[in-house]
Design an enzyme around this catalytic site. Structure first.
Site, PDB file in Angstrom:
ATOM      1  N   HIS A 186      -4.490   2.786  -6.935  1.00 17.24           N
ATOM      2  CA  HIS A 186      -5.669   2.459  -6.133  1.00 17.24           C
ATOM      3  C   HIS A 186      -6.903   2.233  -7.004  1.00 17.24           C
ATOM      4  O   HIS A 186      -7.774   1.431  -6.652  1.00 17.24           O
ATOM      5  CB  HIS A 186      -5.922   3.545  -5.080  1.00 17.24           C
ATOM      6  CG  HIS A 186      -5.111   3.356  -3.837  1.00 17.24           C
ATOM      7  ND1 HIS A 186      -3.790   3.738  -3.751  1.00 17.24           N
ATOM      8  CD2 HIS A 186      -5.414   2.776  -2.642  1.00 17.24           C
ATOM      9  CE1 HIS A 186      -3.317   3.429  -2.555  1.00 17.24           C
ATOM     10  NE2 HIS A 186      -4.278   2.838  -1.867  1.00 17.24           N
TER      11      HIS A 186
ATOM     12  N   ASP B 196       0.839  -1.195   0.000  1.00 15.40           N
ATOM     13  CA  ASP B 196       0.000   0.000   0.000  1.00 15.40           C
ATOM     14  C   ASP B 196       0.877   1.249   0.000  1.00 15.40           C
ATOM     15  O   ASP B 196       0.636   2.201  -0.757  1.00 15.40           O
ATOM     16  CB  ASP B 196      -0.908  -0.028   1.230  1.00 15.40           C
ATOM     17  CG  ASP B 196      -2.104   0.905   1.115  1.00 15.40           C
ATOM     18  OD1 ASP B 196      -2.465   1.289  -0.012  1.00 15.40           O
ATOM     19  OD2 ASP B 196      -2.686   1.235   2.155  1.00 15.40           O
TER      20      ASP B 196
END
Length: 362
Positions: free
Chosen positions: A255, A171
């Site tokens: 994302h 992430d």
């Protein structure tokens, strides 16, 4: 456009800090409700409850049912209202933390976020990612403020499975590349509501540099259940640097591609950061980034065990027909992929997915 940076009211990190949680929470209220799943309650519930008991404060624990959905948020609103809560704690992973932030927003309560893993940059943000009860991405809930406090007990994080820390690196990996793309586009406001500040861009770059410097060392330490300085640094990168970096510098392709990948049932067992890591690689292909930079990202992912191809995400039937719904979802109107400094189509995303898969498979 005004430059804006936002952050949580207070960030606390260190080994053993959870045993002192009530010393900090009592400043927000005296009727706390904590949301956690059964596993996390068994892991830290005794320590947290003891801390509140020592301050003559009764803590109500409520079980989180596993998905940050509208239905779960509404159920927990009722729990807080029935308990007369004046402060809400979210303890656990990204979905329970996002749920706690959403519930606190609707109930108008201060919220204390306590991640027990460092698998996403969700803890510090003024954002909740809402899913359907079946686990598919539904929407972003933009909140008017960041959490009032974030507390990270690094020894608890170090005791968690190393895959979760590595997922957090996936992430965090996207932070700098998405921030860079937003600065290049320089036309869309970030989630903070304005243009990126130099501070936010610097934090985003530092996040990537920290991953490359300490990622492998931290993974090896956590595999042995120890909390070294490298682990401390990676927890800060995954949680604070990535959180502030993405929120005040912006997100873009990585994302959006993650969101598209949730359309494939095979990826539902994969961690958020694992899908984002492949999304980062795909974004770099879409941008036509220099091959040495793409290879640097692939090498980092391989060193810590992040996916570099679709097979690593459980997708073995790689066809145009199967990936087109992913590309269409990733490039849907309103998706963050349109923060890239050029026009993005579903066909371009499909081409990038197929190419990234081949590059990562070599």
């Amino acid at each position: 456009m005004d430059k804006i940076i936002i952050a949580p009211g207070k960030y606390i990190q260190g080994a053993g800090v959870l045993a002192r949680i009530s010393d900090y929470v009592k400043n927000f209220g005296g009727k706390p409700v904590a949301i956690a799943d059964d596993f996390v309650t068994g892991l830290v519930g005794g320590s947290v409850s003891s801390s509140f008991s020592a301050n003559n404060c009764k803590l109500v624990f409520e079980t989180f049912n596993g998905e940050c959905s509208r239905q779960e948020i509404e159920r927990l609103q009722g729990v807080c209202q029935s308990a007369g809560a004046d402060v809400l704690l979210g303890i656990g992973g990204g979905k329970v933390l996002d749920t706690a932030k959403a519930v606190a927003y609707y109930c108008k309560l201060p919220v204390v976020v306590v991640p027990t893993i460092a698998s996403t940059d969700a803890p510090t943000s003024a954002l909740s990612v809402i899913y359907t009860p079946e686990g598919e991405f539904s929407e972003y809930l933009l909140l008017p403020k960041n959490p009032d406090m974030v507390m990270v007990d690094t020894q608890i994080v170090a005791n968690a499975p190393s895959r979760l820390l590595v997922s957090g690196m996936g992430d965090a990996l996207s932070t700098w590349f998405e921030a860079r793309a937003n600065v290049a586009a320089s036309r869309n406001a970030t989630m903070a509501g304005g243009a990126p500040t130099l501070a936010a861009q610097t934090l985003a770059r530092l996040c990537y540099e920290t991953l490359r410097t300490d990622g492998l060392k931290a993974k090896l330490a956590v595999e042995n259940g120890v909390c070294t300085q490298a682990v401390e640094n990676i927890i800060e990168a995954n949680t604070l640097l990535s959180g502030l970096g993405f929120e005040s510098s912006g997100i873009a392709g990585a994302h959006a591609i993650h969101n598209g990948l949730t359309r494939l049932e095979e990826t539902h067992s994969m961690q958020h950061g694992e899908k984002v890591a492949f999304g980062t690689l795909t974004q770099l292909v879409l941008e036509n980034a220099p091959l040495p930079e793409i290879q640097e990202v692939i090498d980092f992912c391989r060193s810590v065990g992040l996916p570099t191809c679709l097979a690593d995400l459980g997708v073995t039937d790689v066809t145009r027909e199967k990936l087109m719904p992913v590309a269409e979802a990733a490039s849907a109107e309103g998706e963050t992929i349109h923060n890239l400094p050029f026009e993005v189509t579903a066909e371009a995303v499909l081409a990038a997915l197929l190419t990234a898969d081949k590059l990562g498979s070599r």
